[in-house]
Motif scaffolding. Sequence first.
Motif, PDB file in Angstrom:
ATOM      1  N   GLU A 390       0.831  -1.209   0.000  1.00 27.46           N
ATOM      2  CA  GLU A 390       0.000   0.000   0.000  1.00 27.46           C
ATOM      3  C   GLU A 390       0.865   1.259   0.000  1.00 27.46           C
ATOM      4  N   ILE A 391       1.980   1.232   0.736  1.00 30.19           N
ATOM      5  CA  ILE A 391       2.909   2.371   0.743  1.00 30.19           C
ATOM      6  C   ILE A 391       3.511   2.562  -0.642  1.00 30.19           C
ATOM      7  N   GLN A 392       3.960   1.469  -1.250  1.00 27.89           N
ATOM      8  CA  GLN A 392       4.523   1.545  -2.594  1.00 27.89           C
ATOM      9  C   GLN A 392       3.503   2.096  -3.594  1.00 27.89           C
ATOM     10  N   ASN A 393       2.280   1.609  -3.492  1.00 30.11           N
ATOM     11  CA  ASN A 393       1.231   2.049  -4.409  1.00 30.11           C
ATOM     12  C   ASN A 393       0.939   3.539  -4.243  1.00 30.11           C
ATOM     13  N   LYS A 394       0.968   4.020  -2.996  1.00 31.72           N
ATOM     14  CA  LYS A 394       0.716   5.442  -2.732  1.00 31.72           C
ATOM     15  C   LYS A 394       1.767   6.309  -3.410  1.00 31.72           C
ATOM     16  N   TYR A 395       3.054   5.940  -3.264  1.00 27.52           N
ATOM     17  CA  TYR A 395       4.125   6.727  -3.873  1.00 27.52           C
ATOM     18  C   TYR A 395       4.110   6.612  -5.398  1.00 27.52           C
ATOM     19  N   ALA A 396       3.792   5.428  -5.910  1.00 30.41           N
ATOM     20  CA  ALA A 396       3.731   5.246  -7.361  1.00 30.41           C
ATOM     21  C   ALA A 396       2.617   6.099  -7.969  1.00 30.41           C
ATOM     22  N   GLU A 397       1.473   6.169  -7.277  1.00 26.19           N
ATOM     23  CA  GLU A 397       0.343   6.968  -7.774  1.00 26.19           C
ATOM     24  C   GLU A 397       0.700   8.455  -7.800  1.00 26.19           C
ATOM     25  N   ILE A 398       1.311   8.937  -6.725  1.00 23.10           N
ATOM     26  CA  ILE A 398       1.692  10.351  -6.688  1.00 23.10           C
ATOM     27  C   ILE A 398       2.738  10.658  -7.752  1.00 23.10           C
ATOM     28  N   THR A 399       3.689   9.746  -7.950  1.00 22.61           N
ATOM     29  CA  THR A 399       4.714   9.946  -8.976  1.00 22.61           C
ATOM     30  C   THR A 399       4.081  10.064 -10.362  1.00 22.61           C
ATOM     31  N   TRP A 400       3.156   9.184 -10.665  1.00 16.95           N
ATOM     32  CA  TRP A 400       2.509   9.199 -11.976  1.00 16.95           C
ATOM     33  C   TRP A 400       1.672  10.464 -12.171  1.00 16.95           C
ATOM     34  N   LYS A 401       0.921  10.852 -11.154  1.00 16.86           N
ATOM     35  CA  LYS A 401       0.098  12.062 -11.268  1.00 16.86           C
ATOM     36  C   LYS A 401       0.964  13.314 -11.408  1.00 16.86           C
ATOM     37  N   TYR A 402       2.072  13.351 -10.670  1.00 16.25           N
ATOM     38  CA  TYR A 402       2.986  14.499 -10.805  1.00 16.25           C
ATOM     39  C   TYR A 402       3.551  14.563 -12.218  1.00 16.25           C
ATOM     40  N   LEU A 403       3.925  13.421 -12.780  1.00 15.76           N
ATOM     41  CA  LEU A 403       4.467  13.395 -14.140  1.00 15.76           C
ATOM     42  C   LEU A 403       3.436  13.898 -15.150  1.00 15.76           C
ATOM     43  N   LEU A 404       2.187  13.459 -15.013  1.00 14.62           N
ATOM     44  CA  LEU A 404       1.136  13.937 -15.911  1.00 14.62           C
ATOM     45  C   LEU A 404       0.940  15.440 -15.772  1.00 14.62           C
ATOM     46  N   TYR A 405       0.949  15.915 -14.532  1.00 10.94           N
ATOM     47  CA  TYR A 405       0.746  17.339 -14.254  1.00 10.94           C
ATOM     48  C   TYR A 405       1.877  18.194 -14.820  1.00 10.94           C
ATOM     49  N   ARG A 406       3.092  17.695 -14.696  1.00  8.41           N
ATOM     50  CA  ARG A 406       4.266  18.481 -15.079  1.00  8.41           C
ATOM     51  C   ARG A 406       4.601  18.357 -16.560  1.00  8.41           C
ATOM     52  N   TYR A 407       4.476  17.165 -17.132  1.00  5.92           N
ATOM     53  CA  TYR A 407       5.045  16.927 -18.454  1.00  5.92           C
ATOM     54  C   TYR A 407       4.044  16.490 -19.525  1.00  5.92           C
ATOM     55  N   GLY A 408       2.816  16.158 -19.159  1.00  2.00           N
ATOM     56  CA  GLY A 408       1.898  15.623 -20.155  1.00  2.00           C
ATOM     57  C   GLY A 408       2.094  14.128 -20.322  1.00  2.00           C
ATOM     58  N   HIS A 409       1.162  13.490 -21.032  1.00  2.00           N
ATOM     59  CA  HIS A 409       1.116  12.030 -21.068  1.00  2.00           C
ATOM     60  C   HIS A 409       2.347  11.412 -21.720  1.00  2.00           C
ATOM     61  N   TYR A 410       2.779  11.941 -22.862  1.00  2.00           N
ATOM     62  CA  TYR A 410       3.885  11.308 -23.602  1.00  2.00           C
ATOM     63  C   TYR A 410       5.169  11.298 -22.779  1.00  2.00           C
ATOM     64  N   GLN A 411       5.572  12.473 -22.275  1.00  2.00           N
ATOM     65  CA  GLN A 411       6.790  12.534 -21.469  1.00  2.00           C
ATOM     66  C   GLN A 411       6.618  11.826 -20.132  1.00  2.00           C
ATOM     67  N   ALA A 412       5.386  11.802 -19.612  1.00  2.00           N
ATOM     68  CA  ALA A 412       5.143  11.103 -18.350  1.00  2.00           C
ATOM     69  C   ALA A 412       5.484   9.621 -18.489  1.00  2.00           C
ATOM     70  N   VAL A 413       5.060   9.023 -19.591  1.00  2.00           N
ATOM     71  CA  VAL A 413       5.362   7.604 -19.829  1.00  2.00           C
ATOM     72  C   VAL A 413       6.865   7.391 -19.932  1.00  2.00           C
ATOM     73  N   GLN A 414       7.545   8.257 -20.699  1.00  2.00           N
ATOM     74  CA  GLN A 414       8.990   8.118 -20.875  1.00  2.00           C
ATOM     75  C   GLN A 414       9.734   8.240 -19.548  1.00  2.00           C
ATOM     76  N   ARG A 415       9.377   9.232 -18.772  1.00  2.00           N
ATOM     77  CA  ARG A 415      10.091   9.463 -17.517  1.00  2.00           C
ATOM     78  C   ARG A 415       9.763   8.384 -16.482  1.00  2.00           C
ATOM     79  N   PHE A 416       8.542   7.872 -16.481  1.00  2.00           N
ATOM     80  CA  PHE A 416       8.196   6.816 -15.542  1.00  2.00           C
ATOM     81  C   PHE A 416       8.981   5.546 -15.867  1.00  2.00           C
ATOM     82  N   LEU A 417       9.095   5.236 -17.154  1.00  2.00           N
ATOM     83  CA  LEU A 417       9.897   4.077 -17.558  1.00  2.00           C
ATOM     84  C   LEU A 417      11.356   4.265 -17.172  1.00  2.00           C
ATOM     85  N   ASN A 418      11.846   5.502 -17.277  1.00  2.00           N
ATOM     86  CA  ASN A 418      13.228   5.778 -16.896  1.00  2.00           C
ATOM     87  C   ASN A 418      13.428   5.590 -15.391  1.00  2.00           C
TER      88      ASN A 418
END
Length: 466
Positions: A390-418
């Motif tokens: 549950e802790i891991q899932n919480k941080y993963a969700e915030i990371t993904w939402k921050y990426l979408l907020y900051r960079y948009g979907h395309y770059q969010a996918v790239q940076r999350f994979l990185n």
Amino acid sequence: MSTVLKRHPSTSSSSEDDDDGVDCPLSGAEALAACKQFASVTNTDTGLAMMMLQNNEWDLERAINAYQGLTNDKPKSKNRNQTSESDLKRIKSKESTTLTESKYDKTKVKARFKLLSWNIDGLDEQENTIEIRTRGVIDVIKREEPDAVFLQEVIPIAFDLIRNLLPEYDSYTGNTQGYFVVILTRRELLKVQNIEIIKYPGTNMERNLLIVHEILQSDRSLLTTDQWTLLSNLFHIYNESKLSSIGQCLIDTSAVLQSTNISCQSLMQEFLTCIYETTGTYLHFNDDLRKLSFDNRSITLSNVANNVSCLGCAFVVQHFHLFALEIFSNTLEVMYGKPTVDIYRWTMKFIDLDIVLIKLALSLFAFSGNTCSYSPNISTELTDPIIILEIQNKYAEITWKYLLYRYGHYQAVQRFLNIISWLEALTIFVFHTQNLTTYINEIDLLAEQTELTLILDDIDQILETN
């Protein structure tokens, strides 16, 4: 709707025919020493010191007198002085970052805007000064908290620092090579509609006019208020300021150390000790770790300490390019062996330059699933593994939402994979460190000290409750 415009000293003229700054008569070390002395006397920063010294031909006494003349000439309005004092107290009580908590009421139209315009003189590339001056500019922007910033004579190295250390702003450039203008707008307040770049006819300097059309926006972030608060806490809980200071000291002294063949073992030891101290502070104030049961905490604590130490160190080493210092890499090889250093150097290529993303990854990696035991007396079987998931899932969700907020979907996918690649690389390195007796002893000691601190905190809380 009124506008507040603040100007800061420019370090050069803006004529087409003369873009060269005043040559510095001092060496890099002498210039840095003069800047530190100016900052100490005037209670300012080295970035402002650099600009005042340049404006006064590197005459320290004249620069100090000029600065004091500027500050003495400021309006003495009672209300403005009161505001300044309250701002100063706020800045001293907590390092300012506007990334995570919105101070604007989205239901009301903002009546006043603060604008900052600054020619930061990026063309004046004296040795060891461009990064210092740029960090000074960043410090001023963070302190003044303008809604929009207009920078002139920016060069790529300065722009990279500005973009990565001011994540609360969207950035737009008129060019990406040579020198150019930059506009920064506060992300939580303004939404870009259109960008225009108008080239000046006949210019030999590739100059242009950058126009950014913005509108006031409501908060369209996917992050909830609680998630913004957590993100703010994560940003501040790992405080790398002392590590950064030691890293800068290593850079400043490396030339002297190499030329005189003096060992930097003591300075390196101070750096490594600070890594463990910073990690210890993170562990002590991490709410998720504190809320684990005693058994689960005992099992995960050494693993979390190891992960955070490795990732935090990688962040600072990459940020200051410390592996570029031969004496730094050689000293690490003597302490831990060349294979270990080679693996660690390999993990660096996956590090993202976004400091907020790095700190999110740090928390995500802290509770990663590669739980291992450094003592035969400790079980590796968690009593409730669902809590860790549950802790891991919480941080993963915030990371993904921050990426979408900051960079948009395309770059969010790239940076999350990185990020995933980076965490996999660091996992390989973490397992490798289990063969390093000296390092493991330090991690065990850190885990024991943290466990004792948390137990004492638990006892205090029980006593307060009763």
